[in-house]
Design an enzyme around this catalytic site. Structure first.
Site, PDB file in Angstrom:
ATOM      1  N   ASP A   1       0.874  -1.172   0.000  1.00 40.94           N
ATOM      2  CA  ASP A   1       0.000   0.000   0.000  1.00 40.94           C
ATOM      3  C   ASP A   1       0.915   1.227   0.000  1.00 40.94           C
ATOM      4  OD1 ASP A   1       0.902   0.352   2.607  1.00 40.94           O
ATOM      5  OD2 ASP A   1      -1.091   0.434   3.505  1.00 40.94           O
TER       6      ASP A   1
ATOM      7  N   CYS B   1       3.217  -2.968   4.028  1.00 38.42           N
ATOM      8  CA  CYS B   1       2.366  -1.819   4.360  1.00 38.42           C
ATOM      9  C   CYS B   1       3.118  -1.037   5.427  1.00 38.42           C
ATOM     10  CB  CYS B   1       0.950  -2.230   4.769  1.00 38.42           C
ATOM     11  SG  CYS B   1       0.754  -3.028   6.372  1.00 38.42           S
TER      12      CYS B   1
ATOM     13  N   THR C   1       3.002  -0.925   8.784  1.00 34.62           N
ATOM     14  CA  THR C   1       3.507  -1.784   9.861  1.00 34.62           C
ATOM     15  C   THR C   1       3.726  -3.214   9.405  1.00 34.62           C
ATOM     16  OG1 THR C   1       1.244  -2.335  10.470  1.00 34.62           O
ATOM     17  CG2 THR C   1       2.273  -0.473  11.636  1.00 34.62           C
TER      18      THR C   1
ATOM     19  N   GLY D   1      -1.576  -4.888   8.869  1.00 34.54           N
ATOM     20  CA  GLY D   1      -2.837  -4.953   8.136  1.00 34.54           C
ATOM     21  C   GLY D   1      -2.757  -5.845   6.916  1.00 34.54           C
TER      22      GLY D   1
ATOM     23  N   HIS E   1       9.774 -23.623   9.275  1.00 29.97           N
ATOM     24  CA  HIS E   1       8.723 -24.225  10.091  1.00 29.97           C
ATOM     25  C   HIS E   1       7.329 -24.005   9.505  1.00 29.97           C
ATOM     26  CE1 HIS E   1      11.088 -24.567  14.151  1.00 29.97           C
ATOM     27  NE2 HIS E   1      11.761 -25.051  13.114  1.00 29.97           N
TER      28      HIS E   1
ATOM     29  N   ARG F   1       7.334   1.302   7.584  1.00 31.46           N
ATOM     30  CA  ARG F   1       7.611   2.367   8.545  1.00 31.46           C
ATOM     31  C   ARG F   1       8.295   1.817   9.787  1.00 31.46           C
ATOM     32  NH1 ARG F   1       1.441   4.605   7.800  1.00 31.46           N
ATOM     33  NH2 ARG F   1       1.744   5.643   5.796  1.00 31.46           N
TER      34      ARG F   1
ATOM     35  N   HIS G   1       6.694 -30.307  10.981  1.00 21.26           N
ATOM     36  CA  HIS G   1       6.295 -28.944  10.632  1.00 21.26           C
ATOM     37  C   HIS G   1       5.248 -28.955   9.529  1.00 21.26           C
ATOM     38  CE1 HIS G   1       9.472 -27.614  13.215  1.00 21.26           C
ATOM     39  NE2 HIS G   1      10.353 -28.345  12.542  1.00 21.26           N
TER      40      HIS G   1
ATOM     41  N   ARG H   1       1.889 -29.625  10.970  1.00 21.84           N
ATOM     42  CA  ARG H   1       1.303 -28.456  11.627  1.00 21.84           C
ATOM     43  C   ARG H   1       0.756 -27.478  10.606  1.00 21.84           C
ATOM     44  NH1 ARG H   1       6.571 -28.516  15.579  1.00 21.84           N
ATOM     45  NH2 ARG H   1       5.829 -30.219  16.894  1.00 21.84           N
TER      46      ARG H   1
HETATM   47  C1  RB5 Z   1      -1.801   3.132   6.309  1.00 23.60           C
HETATM   48  O1  RB5 Z   1      -1.762   4.384   6.889  1.00 23.60           O
HETATM   49  C2  RB5 Z   1      -1.461   2.081   7.341  1.00 23.60           C
HETATM   50  O2  RB5 Z   1      -2.532   1.904   8.203  1.00 23.60           O
HETATM   51  C3  RB5 Z   1      -1.109   0.786   6.656  1.00 23.60           C
HETATM   52  O3  RB5 Z   1      -0.027   0.977   5.812  1.00 23.60           O
HETATM   53  C4  RB5 Z   1      -0.697  -0.360   7.572  1.00 23.60           C
HETATM   54  O4  RB5 Z   1       0.271   0.033   8.463  1.00 23.60           O
HETATM   55  C5  RB5 Z   1      -1.805  -1.066   8.221  1.00 23.60           C
HETATM   56  O5  RB5 Z   1      -1.633  -2.042   8.947  1.00 23.60           O
END
Ligand code: RB5
Length: 147
Positions: A8, A65, A67, A70, A98, A109, A133, A136
């Site tokens: 994203d 993305c 983090t 998501g 595994h 980020r 593994h 599982r």
């Molecule tokens: C977008 O702002 C952010 O929410 C997305 O990139 C991600 O980190 C979501 O988990």
């Protein structure tokens, strides 16, 4: 090996760096977007990469993305996808050995670009260990469509 990559807007910059890194090493990478930093919804970005992996067009997928959270949650809703969110090299190796992760997710980020390269390399160079593994992993897939 052909890899699928996607992100994203929050993962766009790191996705571009990973793509350039892999391409420079001679790995074929198919980019499913996004192609700029306009705001989008990360579940939409997970789908084409996961479909390319499931169809066999690409062997494995990389999703980024902000983090990594998501897009990994979204990818793991797709039957047949085992998406591992990795922020360290050990987990990246284990994700393949595994969990036989066919998709790796990173936080653009969160992790620096050099660490991201090491994470991707560790996952790409690892092999699934099979045996207990594999049993599982099979149990994970037995959870699909159950509820
Ligand atoms: C977008 O702002 C952010 O929410 C997305 O990139 C991600 O980190 C979501 O988990």
């Amino acid at each position: 090996m052909m890899l699928a990559i996607g992100s994203d807007h929050g993962g766009y910059e790191l996705k571009e760096h990973i793509k350039a890194y892999l391409t420079a090493k001679g790995t074929e990478v198919k980019d499913f977007g996004v192609y700029n930093e306009d705001s989008v919804d990360y579940p939409d970005c997970a789908v084409p990469v996961c479909e390319a992996v499931l169809s066999g067009e690409c062997e494995r997928g990389i999703l980024v993305c902000g983090t990594g959270i998501g897009i990994s949650i979204a990818a793991n809703k797709i039957n047949g996808i085992r998406a591992a969110l990795c922020g360290d090299v050990y987990s990246a190796t284990m994700a393949k050995e595994h969990n036989n992760a066919n998709v790796i997710c990173l936080g653009g980020r969160v992790v620096g670009r050099e660490l991201a390269y090491m994470i991707v390399d560790a996952w790409l160079n690892a092999e699934h260990l099979g045996g207990r593994h594999a049993k599982r992993v099979e149990k994970i897939h037995m959870l699909e469509n159950k509820r």
